[in-house]
Scaffold this active site. Structure first.
Site, PDB file in Angstrom:
ATOM      1  N   SER B  46       0.706  -1.319  -0.141  1.00  0.00           N
ATOM      2  CA  SER B  46      -0.013  -0.121   0.304  1.00  0.00           C
ATOM      3  C   SER B  46       0.643   0.986  -0.068  1.00  0.00           C
ATOM      4  O   SER B  46       1.994   1.063   0.323  1.00  0.00           O
ATOM      5  CB  SER B  46      -1.547  -0.087   1.009  1.00  0.00           C
ATOM      6  OG  SER B  46      -2.114   1.152   1.277  1.00  0.00           O
ATOM      7  N   GLU B  47       0.180   2.486  -0.800  1.00  0.00           N
ATOM      8  CA  GLU B  47       1.359   3.127  -0.739  1.00  0.00           C
ATOM      9  C   GLU B  47       1.901   4.261   0.422  1.00  0.00           C
ATOM     10  O   GLU B  47       2.865   4.553   0.537  1.00  0.00           O
ATOM     11  CB  GLU B  47       0.351   4.731  -1.580  1.00  0.00           C
ATOM     12  CG  GLU B  47      -0.038   4.121  -3.114  1.00  0.00           C
ATOM     13  CD  GLU B  47      -0.972   3.413  -3.163  1.00  0.00           C
ATOM     14  OE1 GLU B  47      -1.247   2.533  -2.744  1.00  0.00           O
ATOM     15  OE2 GLU B  47      -2.302   3.998  -4.106  1.00  0.00           O
ATOM     16  N   ASN B  48       0.616   3.952   1.343  1.00  0.00           N
ATOM     17  CA  ASN B  48       1.672   4.526   2.587  1.00  0.00           C
ATOM     18  C   ASN B  48       2.762   3.506   3.456  1.00  0.00           C
ATOM     19  O   ASN B  48       2.442   4.105   4.727  1.00  0.00           O
ATOM     20  CB  ASN B  48      -0.190   5.240   3.191  1.00  0.00           C
ATOM     21  CG  ASN B  48      -0.208   3.522   3.923  1.00  0.00           C
ATOM     22  OD1 ASN B  48      -0.899   2.955   3.474  1.00  0.00           O
ATOM     23  ND2 ASN B  48      -1.075   3.732   5.041  1.00  0.00           N
ATOM     24  N   GLY B  49       3.234   3.205   2.829  1.00  0.00           N
ATOM     25  CA  GLY B  49       4.268   2.314   3.621  1.00  0.00           C
ATOM     26  C   GLY B  49       3.812   1.267   4.257  1.00  0.00           C
ATOM     27  O   GLY B  49       4.704   0.895   5.211  1.00  0.00           O
ATOM     28  N   SER B  88       8.342   4.373  -0.399  1.00  0.00           N
ATOM     29  CA  SER B  88       6.989   3.079  -0.738  1.00  0.00           C
ATOM     30  C   SER B  88       7.305   3.363  -2.232  1.00  0.00           C
ATOM     31  O   SER B  88       6.907   2.619  -3.411  1.00  0.00           O
ATOM     32  CB  SER B  88       5.838   3.695   0.351  1.00  0.00           C
ATOM     33  OG  SER B  88       4.650   3.048  -0.632  1.00  0.00           O
TER      34      SER B  88
END
Lengths: 226, 213
Positions: B46-49, B88
């Site tokens: 997921s993009e938020n790490g 990320s």
């Protein structure tokens, strides 16, 4: 003795000037420095450029700061989300400038600022509306867009724990934008849920070394959803 | 019978092999992770790490510090890890993600994707990580209905909506079937939903469909 810990929210935000670029950490409610945003509202600085993934939701926090007319410009990747009513109103009335940046470009522009890199090329946004007016260049047969570093005068970040040298560690997905924003600002102010003695945070587990942090203030916010 | 939403996600999930690192877009694509059995080790990012998303949390066992790009509460499976946003997106932009599945407004026969803004006059559309994912993932699949609610085809010769990424879509999973974008040729039908004919899929597309050779 080096001591970056300040005792009050007013001390934490002291000296933030009108016209500042303020980087605001967090993704959704997680890792979002709510108490520092409230303190910025109290502090009074205006004509701000705010860099934040979202353009605020509801009527509190960043949305409140915008509603009070203190924000001149928003730089974000996702302005429209559920409950972004204040943004919608101000934007429609032409009272707010907006710069939309792809999320990865936004993170990298701040990382670059923190690392002393003035600009870089990325394939992201090539050939799209967001590349308009930007230099494009071919490397190895592929097109790239030049993006400039994005530096903050101030960064507001939230961490799970911090110490008096400014070392920070985050919790779970609360890390998100916070470390790159901490690197990218002249003055990084950290709101931490737990204060630790020096050495108490395992050096292997410091996510943001204290060199990137100027002020630390204790605020136990509880869970991000309360 | 065309595929329903759940079957579309399951159909895409069937084509994801063990070992791939996969980013799923917000909305319909997120459901794909529920269709991949845990024994087949696919690493969801997921993009938020977050790398290594696990099954949805059981009621009462949610971790309020752990969310995905859609801001939904998630879990981390053993072996999973966290990183900051720049790392990320280094995974995404640096070509380390095997597959990204996004939603779409339109896909063109040259692989162009439009999925973020509905007109050039929409001055405040939300792009999020779509352009990074569209340009950076090794493979890009799109999961979307074959037509709009009012019946307009979404497989087109050239996108009318503002572009998200140029020429990077490899495959489209719709309620009517699975379509591959072949460079220099266009849309090739890989599979059709039960009872859906080639002619029906063609009649609901605004670009030529090719039978597999």
């Amino acid at each position: 003795m080096i001591n970056k810990i300040v005792q009050s929210m007013a001390d934490a935000l002291a000296g933030v000037k009108d016209g500042s670029t303020v980087l605001i950490g967090g993704f959704g409610k997680v890792g979002q420095p709510d108490a520092l945003i409230e303190a910025l509202i109290e502090q009074g600085a205006t004509d701000l450029t705010c860099v934040c993934n979202n353009a605020g939701t509801g009527r509190a926090g960043l949305a409140r700061l915008m509603e009070l007319g203190r924000v001149r410009k928003i730089i974000c990747s996702f302005p429209r989300s559920e409950g972004s009513v204040v943004f919608e109103d101000l934007y429609k009335q032409g009272k707010l400038e907006l710069e939309i940046v792809p999320q990865g470009t936004m993170a990298e522009r701040m990382r670059a600022a923190g690392a002393g890199v003035p600009a870089f090329y990325t394939a992201t946004s090539h050939g799209t509306l967001l590349a308009r007016g930007k230099e494009e260049r071919e490397f190895n047969g592929k097109m790239y867009v030049m993006e400039h570093a994005l530096k903050g005068d101030v960064a507001l970040v939230e961490a799970w724990e911090g110490d008096r040298w400014g070392n920070l560690a985050y919790r779970d997905s609360g890390r998100n934008f916070n470390p790159v924003m901490a690197m990218a600002a002249e003055m990084t102010i950290a709101q931490v849920a737990h204060l630790r003695d020096l050495g108490e945070i395992d050096p292997e587990k410091v996510h943001t070394p204290g060199i990137f942090v100027q002020r630390v203030v204790h605020f136990d916010r509880g869970t991000p959803w309360t | 019978m065309p595929f329903n939403r759940d079957q579309m996600a399951a159909r895409a999930a069937d084509d994801i092999p063990e070992g791939w690192v996969v980013n799923l877009g917000v909305g319909m694509p997120t459901n794909i992770s529920n269709k991949v059995p845990l024994e087949r080790e696919v690493i969801f990012q997921s993009e938020n790490g977050v790398l290594g998303i696990g099954p949805a949390p059981a009621p009462g066992h949610e971790n309020p510090w752990l969310i995905n790009a859609g801001k939904g509460l998630i879990t981390l499976r053993p072996g999973g890890s966290y990183c900051h946003h720049a790392d990320s997106f280094a995974m995404i932009r640096g070509g380390h993600i095997d597959l990204c599945v996004l939603g779409g407004f339109e896909v063109a026969e040259n692989g162009d994707l439009a999925n973020w803004a509905t007109s050039e006059n929409d001055t405040a559309p939300a792009v999020g990580g779509a352009m990074d994912l569209g340009a950076g993932a090794k493979r890009l699949w799109v999961l979307m209905d074959h037509t709009t609610k009012d019946g307009r085809p979404k497989l087109v010769e050239a996108c009318g909506y503002p572009l998200t990424a140029l020429g990077t879509v490899n495959r489209i999973y719709t309620n009517l079937g699975v379509f591959e974008v072949q460079r220099g040729l266009g849309f090739v039908v890989l599979d059709l939903a039960p009872g859906v004919t080639f002619e029906e899929a063609q009649s609901k597309s605004a670009a030529k469909l090719h039978r597999p050779s």
